[in-house]
Design a protein around this motif. Structure first.
Motif, PDB file in Angstrom:
ATOM      1  N   GLY A  14       0.879  -1.251  -0.164  1.00 27.99           N
ATOM      2  CA  GLY A  14       0.095   0.030  -0.033  1.00 27.99           C
ATOM      3  C   GLY A  14       0.857   1.282  -0.240  1.00 27.99           C
ATOM      4  N   ASP A  15       0.286   2.420   0.688  1.00 28.36           N
ATOM      5  CA  ASP A  15       1.181   3.505   0.935  1.00 28.36           C
ATOM      6  C   ASP A  15       1.549   3.864   2.302  1.00 28.36           C
ATOM      7  N   PRO A  16       2.526   3.067   2.860  1.00 32.52           N
ATOM      8  CA  PRO A  16       2.904   3.610   4.444  1.00 32.52           C
ATOM      9  C   PRO A  16       3.531   4.936   4.306  1.00 32.52           C
ATOM     10  N   TRP A  17       4.137   5.396   3.300  1.00 28.77           N
ATOM     11  CA  TRP A  17       4.645   6.941   3.207  1.00 28.77           C
ATOM     12  C   TRP A  17       3.586   7.838   3.646  1.00 28.77           C
ATOM     13  N   SER A  18       2.400   7.678   3.494  1.00 28.11           N
ATOM     14  CA  SER A  18       1.361   8.487   3.656  1.00 28.11           C
ATOM     15  C   SER A  18       1.110   8.493   5.167  1.00 28.11           C
ATOM     16  N   ALA A  19       1.108   7.391   5.862  1.00 27.38           N
ATOM     17  CA  ALA A  19       0.830   7.181   7.191  1.00 27.38           C
ATOM     18  C   ALA A  19       2.157   7.698   8.172  1.00 27.38           C
ATOM     19  N   ILE A  20       3.186   7.504   7.603  1.00 23.91           N
ATOM     20  CA  ILE A  20       4.488   8.058   8.330  1.00 23.91           C
ATOM     21  C   ILE A  20       4.356   9.471   8.202  1.00 23.91           C
ATOM     22  N   SER A  21       3.854   9.993   7.072  1.00 22.49           N
ATOM     23  CA  SER A  21       3.771  11.459   7.068  1.00 22.49           C
ATOM     24  C   SER A  21       2.719  12.086   8.170  1.00 22.49           C
ATOM     25  N   ALA A  22       1.526  11.439   8.171  1.00 22.99           N
ATOM     26  CA  ALA A  22       0.570  11.993   9.262  1.00 22.99           C
ATOM     27  C   ALA A  22       1.262  11.697  10.619  1.00 22.99           C
ATOM     28  N   ALA A  23       1.659  10.749  10.658  1.00 24.35           N
ATOM     29  CA  ALA A  23       2.219  10.497  12.264  1.00 24.35           C
ATOM     30  C   ALA A  23       3.327  11.658  12.467  1.00 24.35           C
ATOM     31  N   THR A  24       4.216  12.139  11.288  1.00 26.18           N
ATOM     32  CA  THR A  24       5.155  13.173  11.584  1.00 26.18           C
ATOM     33  C   THR A  24       4.638  14.184  11.814  1.00 26.18           C
ATOM     34  N   VAL A  25       3.506  14.620  11.322  1.00 20.18           N
ATOM     35  CA  VAL A  25       2.681  15.748  11.589  1.00 20.18           C
ATOM     36  C   VAL A  25       2.485  15.867  13.080  1.00 20.18           C
ATOM     37  N   ALA A  26       1.904  14.871  13.556  1.00 13.90           N
ATOM     38  CA  ALA A  26       1.597  14.782  15.134  1.00 13.90           C
ATOM     39  C   ALA A  26       2.861  14.993  16.043  1.00 13.90           C
ATOM     40  N   GLN A  27       3.919  14.335  15.261  1.00 13.44           N
ATOM     41  CA  GLN A  27       5.473  14.320  16.158  1.00 13.44           C
ATOM     42  C   GLN A  27       5.843  15.847  16.225  1.00 13.44           C
ATOM     43  N   ARG A  28       5.615  16.545  15.178  1.00 16.20           N
ATOM     44  CA  ARG A  28       6.012  18.118  14.995  1.00 16.20           C
ATOM     45  C   ARG A  28       5.054  18.819  16.165  1.00 16.20           C
ATOM     46  N   ASN A  29       3.747  18.391  16.395  1.00 14.13           N
ATOM     47  CA  ASN A  29       2.915  19.316  17.247  1.00 14.13           C
ATOM     48  C   ASN A  29       3.045  18.770  18.812  1.00 14.13           C
ATOM     49  N   SER A  30       3.870  17.780  19.195  1.00  9.50           N
ATOM     50  CA  SER A  30       4.056  17.443  20.457  1.00  9.50           C
ATOM     51  C   SER A  30       5.494  17.370  20.977  1.00  9.50           C
ATOM     52  N   HIS A  31       6.648  17.761  19.790  1.00 13.43           N
ATOM     53  CA  HIS A  31       7.824  17.552  20.181  1.00 13.43           C
ATOM     54  C   HIS A  31       8.337  18.335  21.289  1.00 13.43           C
ATOM     55  N   ILE A  32       7.996  19.840  21.226  1.00 17.25           N
ATOM     56  CA  ILE A  32       8.574  20.743  22.337  1.00 17.25           C
ATOM     57  C   ILE A  32       8.164  20.338  23.652  1.00 17.25           C
ATOM     58  N   GLU A  33       6.747  20.162  23.791  1.00 18.22           N
ATOM     59  CA  GLU A  33       6.288  19.687  25.032  1.00 18.22           C
ATOM     60  C   GLU A  33       6.904  18.476  25.616  1.00 18.22           C
ATOM     61  N   ARG A  34       7.339  17.426  24.686  1.00 18.78           N
ATOM     62  CA  ARG A  34       7.753  16.107  25.237  1.00 18.78           C
ATOM     63  C   ARG A  34       9.283  16.349  25.497  1.00 18.78           C
ATOM     64  N   SER A  35      10.063  17.231  24.631  1.00 20.71           N
ATOM     65  CA  SER A  35      11.270  17.536  24.918  1.00 20.71           C
ATOM     66  C   SER A  35      11.557  17.885  26.301  1.00 20.71           C
ATOM     67  N   PHE A  36      10.569  18.853  26.855  1.00 25.36           N
ATOM     68  CA  PHE A  36      10.812  19.480  28.071  1.00 25.36           C
ATOM     69  C   PHE A  36       9.726  19.241  29.240  1.00 25.36           C
ATOM     70  N   ALA A  37       9.405  17.939  29.205  1.00 24.44           N
ATOM     71  CA  ALA A  37       8.457  17.568  29.956  1.00 24.44           C
ATOM     72  C   ALA A  37       9.132  17.288  31.450  1.00 24.44           C
ATOM     73  N   THR A  38      10.359  16.902  31.625  1.00 21.29           N
ATOM     74  CA  THR A  38      11.106  16.976  33.007  1.00 21.29           C
ATOM     75  C   THR A  38      12.437  17.548  32.802  1.00 21.29           C
ATOM     76  N   PRO A  39      12.891  17.976  33.860  1.00 24.23           N
ATOM     77  CA  PRO A  39      14.186  18.425  33.911  1.00 24.23           C
ATOM     78  C   PRO A  39      15.364  17.475  33.778  1.00 24.23           C
ATOM     79  N   SER A  40      16.518  18.098  33.277  1.00 20.94           N
ATOM     80  CA  SER A  40      17.811  17.312  33.118  1.00 20.94           C
ATOM     81  C   SER A  40      18.802  17.183  34.406  1.00 20.94           C
ATOM     82  N   SER A  41      18.961  15.828  34.995  1.00 21.92           N
ATOM     83  CA  SER A  41      19.941  15.959  36.224  1.00 21.92           C
ATOM     84  C   SER A  41      19.722  14.624  36.568  1.00 21.92           C
ATOM     85  N   GLN A  42      20.971  14.239  37.188  1.00 19.42           N
ATOM     86  CA  GLN A  42      21.144  12.724  37.456  1.00 19.42           C
ATOM     87  C   GLN A  42      20.289  12.606  38.773  1.00 19.42           C
ATOM     88  N   LEU A  43      20.214  13.358  39.616  1.00 19.56           N
ATOM     89  CA  LEU A  43      19.388  13.528  40.938  1.00 19.56           C
ATOM     90  C   LEU A  43      17.737  13.324  40.631  1.00 19.56           C
TER      91      LEU A  43
END
Length: 683
Positions: free
Chosen positions: A351-380
């Motif tokens: 079929g056309d898996p490229w279209s499905a990946i494209s749609a998923a990538t749009v969703a990834q763009r929309n949530s990337h910043i929130e996910r990237s900064f969901a928790t602080p960076s620290s060993q502790l």
């Protein structure tokens, strides 16, 4: 200095069609080594007995590196930069063995490496049918949950002895295959020998990902069990000889991650969203750390290894940014994708898996910043979040737990959380301040997540309060919370535990959204892409790297740079010629002290055409006879393109030779007991 995954492209980079391995390209799984292809190219290929022996001697280090057994007493060869954290954590202000180097004269002097575990693959089993059957027709978050539940069940069934074995279900070809890897694990790993950091890091960041190199990036560890060195009958024979130009070489290790199978939409996400954020934030963290290290000699010592890692990662990110902004490079990638689409046209099963990946990538763009900064960076903070989540997840059935908290995964998590290791409060505070300030910057001060993370405090005040108030730097406190489970964690008033509890629900919600909108659609689409590649390119198809055991073959060979041939090797004497007396080209003190004794003609570092990436650090470089002649520690600047493609005319693996390590063990950092062991003599 650290061999990390990354990308650097030039106009000469010849990107291969997806799944089509050419020349010496390929990070092959041991159960699918292309013996016929190698024999056609080299006139020889290893047989099954050779492969089995080599696999049994290969070691994965949970710190993200590779290694190998080189004696029957659990002696492990790897890179210095793979053990530098252990060396640093065993150093003090008055005895800085990271600077002076370390040699254990007796077993009693070998020093424990906190959090480290050595693992050896004992079996690889195809479980594709079981995992895909469990997923069935499920979609959205249900598909992700079904996949994770199936993996947890298979891991639990495969490893009933959690004390000595570890099982891990690995997704290959983006979900086209699933394999169950079983490991014999050794949870007590100790430092045996390490040269001066300056010997391993000579040339610093300017020489990183370059050649010629003059680096003693090698060290030895030892695996213990029940307080004694383990018996390891499967090991690689130590062979301290110079490499021969053109001879066949094998690199056996655990390449961490490649992205050679990404679609053009996914590459655009990297270029336009993920990489610019990484480049900016990494650069700022580096600047903050350098500024803090200038405040005192003690801070300069404590921050050295952290800075080295940051600079390495930043160099990789810069290379990726350059590559994905190169029109010629991306045009070749687009042509490769078009070729696969053409070959797959009319195949209803794909079929056309490229279209499905494209749609998923749009969703990834929309949530990337929130996910990237969901928790602080620290060993502790990492300890706090692991304790909070483990307390919750351990109460659930295995099939319902978050990945990383299954019954099979818990022993290693417990070890990483409860092992005693030093904490540097000012680095913890600096990293937390940085990450929280970046969250506020990218999300905005009025974003609900910013308000959740900061409340009414500034990043600086919040970080200072949490780091100064927590007791999680004490391993006994962490152990008590782990053993106490949900009740202990719920009752804890430690400020970092309280903080982790307050932000965990939001982080979980973001992950659940990602599972439903991004990961779940990709499960099906990537599996179809894998089918498309197999149909189009057959058995020349190898999976992207997944930090699982792989073998690559190649040869000792230089390359041509700007019209000039680059030699295959350097010699120890070249270190003295390259030295300037100023960092990072200042000579290691032991080299100066022993200059008259050193054989300056001994091969130091050399290059091969082997296909590797980050995670291969410490991998043994093996000859046809199955003996180890070096340890891979880096690639040349062109090899950074290995993240997305391989070019045999330019990509090179950089190796420290066993001949140089032997010279160091005999004359620079004398270790007679170690030399005897490597020669097969009992201590």
């Amino acid at each position: 200095m650290r061999l990390k995954s990354g990308l650097f492209a030039t106009a000469a980079l010849a990107v291969m069609l997806p799944g089509v391995a050419r020349a010496d390209e390929g990070m092959w799984t041991f159960d699918a080594f292309p013996a016929a292809r190698m024999k056609q190219a080299y006139g020889w290929a290893p047989d099954q007995a050779w492969l089995d022996k080599t696999r049994a001697a290969a070691v994965r280090l949970t710190g993200g590196c590779s290694a190998s057994f080189v004696s029957d007493m659990g002696l492990i060869l790897t890179n210095h930069h793979c053990v530098a954290t252990c060396v640093e954590e065993n150093s003090t202000g008055s005895n800085n063995i990271l600077v002076t180097g370390f040699t254990a004269r007796t077993p009693g002097e070998e020093k424990k490496c906190a959090g480290q575990q050595a693992e050896v693959v004992t079996s690889i089993r195809d479980v594709t049918a079981a995992v895909k059957g469990a997923i069935g027709t499920a979609s959205g978050a249900a598909a992700v949950a079904a996949r994770n539940a199936a993996a947890a069940r298979l891991e639990a069934e495969g490893c009933t002895d959690k004390a000595t074995t570890r099982c891990q279900v690995v997704s290959l070809y983006g979900g086209g295959q699933y394999k169950l890897y079983t490991y014999r694990k050794y949870s007590d790993v100790r430092l045996v020998w390490a040269p001066e950091a300056q010997a391993a890091q000579f040339g610093g960041d300017p020489d990183n990902f370059n050649f010629p190199r003059y680096s003693m990036d090698a060290s030895f560890l030892r695996a213990y069990e029940n307080g004694k060195p383990v018996t390891t009958p499967a090991f690689l024979k130590w062979n301290p000889r110079a490499p021969q130009d053109g001879e066949a070489t094998f690199v056996v290790g655990n390449p961490g991650s490649t992205q050679r199978l990404l679609t053009m939409d996914q590459l655009a996400f990297q270029r336009e969203v993920a990489l610019p954020i990484s480049l900016t934030t990494q650069s700022e963290l580096r600047g903050r750390l350098i500024s803090a290290m200038k405040e005192s000699p003690e801070k300069a010592r404590e921050g050295a290894e952290t800075l080295s890692g940051l600079e390495n990662g930043l160099k990789v990110t810069i290379g990726r940014v350059k590559a994905l902004n190169d029109p010629a490079f991306t045009a070749r990638l687009a042509a490769a994708e078009a070729d696969l689409k053409r070959r797959s046209a009319g195949n209803a099963a794909i079929g056309d898996p490229w279209s499905a990946i494209s749609a998923a990538t749009v969703a990834q763009r929309n949530s990337h910043i929130e996910r990237s900064f969901a928790t602080p960076s620290s060993q502790l903070f990492g300890y706090a979040l692991a304790l909070v989540r483990a307390a919750s997840e351990r109460q659930k059935p295995d099939a319902e737990r978050l990945p990383g908290f299954s019954t099979s995964a818990l022993p290693l998590l417990e070890k990483s959380v409860t092992d005693e290791r030093p904490i540097t409060p000012w680095i913890e505070q600096l990293r937390m301040e940085w990450s929280l300030s970046k969250a506020r910057e990218y999300l905005g001060a009025d974003h609900p997540q910013t308000k959740l993370l900061l409340g009414r405090e500034s990043p600086e005040a919040l970080s200072a309060r949490l780091v100064s108030g927590t007791r999680l730097g004490d391993a006994s406190v962490r152990k008590a919370l782990w053993d106490g489970g949900a009740a202990a964690v719920a009752a804890s008033t430690d400020p970092l535990i309280v903080y982790a509890r307050s932000i965990d629900a939001n982080a979980r919600a973001l992950q659940k959204r990602y599972d439903a909108e991004v990961d779940a659609p990709l499960i099906s689409a990537r599996a179809k892409l894998a089918d498309a590649r197999f149909a189009a390119y057959g058995d020349s198809n190898y999976p992207d790297a997944t930090f699982t055991l792989r073998i690559s073959y190649g040869k000792v060979q230089g390359w041509t740079e700007a019209g000039r041939p680059v030699p295959t090797r350097t010699v120890l004497g070249g270190t003295f010629d390259r030295a300037t007396g100023a960092e990072p080209f200042d000579l290691p003190k032991a080299f100066v002290a022993n200059q008259a004794r050193i054989d300056k003609n001994v091969t130091y570092d050399f290059v091969t055409t082997n296909d590797i990436i980050g995670g291969n650090s410490g991998s043994p470089v093996i000859d046809k006879a199955g003996t180890v002649i070096g340890a891979a520690f880096d690639g040349n600047i062109h090899s950074l393109g290995g993240n997305y493609g391989y070019d045999g005319t330019l990509n090179r693996t950089v190796v420290v030779s066993t001949a140089a390590v032997q010279e160091a063990l005999e004359k620079i950092y004398p270790a007679p007991n170690l030399v005897a062991e490597l020669r097969g003599r009992r201590r």
